[in-house]
Design an enzyme around this catalytic site. Structure first.
Site, PDB file in Angstrom:
ATOM      1  N   PRO A 191       0.779  -1.246   0.000  1.00 55.23           N
ATOM      2  CA  PRO A 191       0.000   0.000   0.000  1.00 55.23           C
ATOM      3  C   PRO A 191       0.810   1.295   0.000  1.00 55.23           C
ATOM      4  O   PRO A 191       0.777   2.082   0.948  1.00 55.23           O
ATOM      5  CB  PRO A 191      -0.839  -0.137   1.273  1.00 55.23           C
ATOM      6  CG  PRO A 191       0.032  -0.927   2.191  1.00 55.23           C
ATOM      7  CD  PRO A 191       0.736  -1.916   1.305  1.00 55.23           C
ATOM      8  N   CYS A 192       1.494   1.545  -1.104  1.00 57.06           N
ATOM      9  CA  CYS A 192       2.262   2.788  -1.215  1.00 57.06           C
ATOM     10  C   CYS A 192       1.342   4.007  -1.215  1.00 57.06           C
ATOM     11  O   CYS A 192       1.789   5.113  -0.904  1.00 57.06           O
ATOM     12  CB  CYS A 192       3.143   2.760  -2.456  1.00 57.06           C
ATOM     13  SG  CYS A 192       2.267   2.496  -4.001  1.00 57.06           S
ATOM     14  N   HIS A 193       0.062   3.808  -1.515  1.00 55.10           N
ATOM     15  CA  HIS A 193      -0.885   4.930  -1.488  1.00 55.10           C
ATOM     16  C   HIS A 193      -1.112   5.451  -0.071  1.00 55.10           C
ATOM     17  O   HIS A 193      -1.605   6.553   0.106  1.00 55.10           O
ATOM     18  CB  HIS A 193      -2.224   4.518  -2.118  1.00 55.10           C
ATOM     19  CG  HIS A 193      -2.908   3.381  -1.431  1.00 55.10           C
ATOM     20  ND1 HIS A 193      -2.569   2.061  -1.673  1.00 55.10           N
ATOM     21  CD2 HIS A 193      -3.897   3.354  -0.511  1.00 55.10           C
ATOM     22  CE1 HIS A 193      -3.335   1.272  -0.932  1.00 55.10           C
ATOM     23  NE2 HIS A 193      -4.148   2.040  -0.215  1.00 55.10           N
TER      24      HIS A 193
END
Length: 157
Positions: A120-122
């Site tokens: 989950p780089c977001h």
């Protein structure tokens, strides 16, 4: 390597992997046709992604097999520790990997993440709480953070 294309609320998504795990999940800018037949090696990833977008899943359990440098993999492993519905900053992420001066390298590794949504780089935002760069476009980052928000009636950004 097998691949499949599915339609999501954020566009068409390509999933690539084999019996060793999923190596890549990317959002595509072009309009394609959703695959009618999903290779068996990718079925679980497709099912879980569809559940995520339907609001019925907040973690993923299929096997991951991304390619990257040791440093990138270290950053991606740390990204997996960010809880659903939470965010962190690049600075905090740098501290967690043990080098506050590596903030730019951490941001670069974050940008090279090959497993859209799953790693989950977001969930990484600026230290001041602002939305910062996102390979899939800031509108997608905003959508994902609002989708994961524990208070869906409120807009985060």
């Amino acid at each position: 390597m097998k691949q499949a294309v599915i339609k999501t609320p954020l566009g068409f998504t390509k999933i690539v992997g084999d019996e060793s795990g999923i190596s890549s999940i990317t959002v595509l800018e072009e309009r394609l046709k959703e695959d009618e037949i999903i290779p068996s090696e990718l079925e679980e990833a497709v099912r879980q992604l569809k559940e995520y977008f339907a609001g019925d899943r907040n973690n993923f359990t299929f096997t991951l097999n991304p390619e990257g440098t040791d440093f990138q993999k270290k950053v991606w492993k740390e990204l997996l520790e960010i809880p659903f519905g939470k965010t962190t900053s690049y600075l905090e992420l740098s501290k967690k990997i043990g080098d506050v001066k590596a903030i730019r390298a951490v941001a670069a590794a974050n940008g090279k993440n090959p497993l859209w949504i799953i790693v989950p780089c977001h969930r990484v935002i600026g230290s001041d709480g602002s939305l910062t760069g996102y390979a899939g476009g800031l509108w997608r980052k905003k959508w994902l953070l609002e989708h994961e928000s524990p208070s869906p009636q409120q807009k985060l950004f």
